[in-house]
Scaffold this active site. Sequence first.
Site, mmCIF file in Angstrom:
data_model
loop_
_atom_site.group_PDB
_atom_site.id
_atom_site.type_symbol
_atom_site.label_atom_id
_atom_site.label_comp_id
_atom_site.label_asym_id
_atom_site.label_seq_id
_atom_site.Cartn_x
_atom_site.Cartn_y
_atom_site.Cartn_z
ATOM 1 N N LYS A 38 0.843 -1.197 0.000
ATOM 2 C CA LYS A 38 0.000 0.000 0.000
ATOM 3 C C LYS A 38 0.876 1.244 0.000
ATOM 4 O O LYS A 38 1.876 1.302 0.736
ATOM 5 C CB LYS A 38 -0.909 -0.013 1.234
ATOM 6 C CG LYS A 38 -1.847 1.190 1.352
ATOM 7 C CD LYS A 38 -2.721 1.056 2.596
ATOM 8 C CE LYS A 38 -3.705 2.203 2.732
ATOM 9 N NZ LYS A 38 -4.610 2.042 3.898
ATOM 10 N N SER A 115 -9.380 1.841 2.900
ATOM 11 C CA SER A 115 -8.494 2.627 2.051
ATOM 12 C C SER A 115 -7.389 1.810 1.391
ATOM 13 O O SER A 115 -6.679 2.312 0.522
ATOM 14 C CB SER A 115 -7.841 3.747 2.876
ATOM 15 O OG SER A 115 -7.021 3.210 3.906
ATOM 16 N N SER A 139 -9.805 -0.468 7.102
ATOM 17 C CA SER A 139 -9.230 -0.327 5.764
ATOM 18 C C SER A 139 -8.589 -1.578 5.189
ATOM 19 O O SER A 139 -8.242 -1.609 4.018
ATOM 20 C CB SER A 139 -8.215 0.820 5.750
ATOM 21 O OG SER A 139 -8.883 2.050 5.955
#
Length: 399
Positions: A38, A115, A139
């Site tokens: 990420k 996210s 997330s």
Amino acid sequence: MTPPWEFADTAGAFCPHGRFGIAGAATGPLAGRTFAVKDFIDIAGHVTGAGNPRWLETHGPATATAPCVTALLEAGATMVGKTISDELAYSLNGDNFHYGTPLNAAAPDRVPGGSSSGSASAVSARLCDLALGTDSGGSVRVPASYCGLYGIRTTHGLMPLDGVVPFMPSLDVLGWFARDARLFAEAGAVLLPPAPARPPLARLMRGLDAEAEADEAARAALAPAIAAVERRFGGAAPVTIADDGLESWRVQFRLLSANETWSVLGPWIEEAKPVFGPAIGERFAFAKEMSGQDVTPAREARARITRRVRDMVGLDGVLCLPTAPGPAPLLTATGAAVESFRQRAQRLTCIAGLSGQPQINIPAATVDGAPIGLALIGPPGRDLDLLALAVTLEQTTAA
């Protein structure tokens, strides 16, 4: 030979500045595996973008690689790129205003969840075997549910957050995604510290108020998976998780997280003046408003919530609940319906977030062809035991 990170991004999962790779060690427990990272997690020599072009413009290259990335590389896994994040991690939907919406390969007409959207998308689309994400308010857990993946929110404080962009420090943790339980657990053996000897997880509880937050179709679809977990434990005790209601817990989460977020990111926002997508902009406006408020009552409420959940789970208990209210929202969904669903999801995700406990998502069922997940929350520090439980349950259902 073409490097394993030089492939077509058919899912739109990787950020434009994240198309690079690092070869893992020649041997190790994860040798031959690939993973994505990420774009909230540092890799030396590269700028971490945090989902916003202005952040990318105003920050220099990282001087060190985050320990979680180093651990996977040393275990033999090869890093194949940095994945899209929702802007500064302030969303559960997965639709980045600047970089687009990564594909949910398990349900292409639906959002991937955020996210850690790009990480979930990359694993779901089989562009890599594993992917690292972060989880503050859901997330990792929510994208895992939406994309039909295994995903974990680790115990708060168990994994070092060196080289991870701070968002909500008292809630921020690392996590990861995998398509099968065995690799999910193998990654945990590399990433997590060894656990001391403890009594086995022996008690199962069903959170009835959490189940009530799920759509009727989701509850019906999850019933066989819940029954399988109950057989593993010899039954389940029904419990009410929140004595004052999960909406009250969500409100405390919202107030505390907004206050923390502005204390961490507010100075940069004021100076750099980034452009945000509409929904993200509204959340940061609220965070700024909360920065001047006394959140002592919310902190006191959180302490009570933590005691309640930890006492309920004890040393050997597992709490079972839906990960999300239903399958991922459609890509075409807008407005009040999306916000309502998000709030219902937060009533579920705030439980482990506020109490700092580990939670895994197990891909359990589908509704209208789209995945939905079952969540298991364990005692603090029992992350490895939850991963082992996921392997056992996968073997049981496959038999």
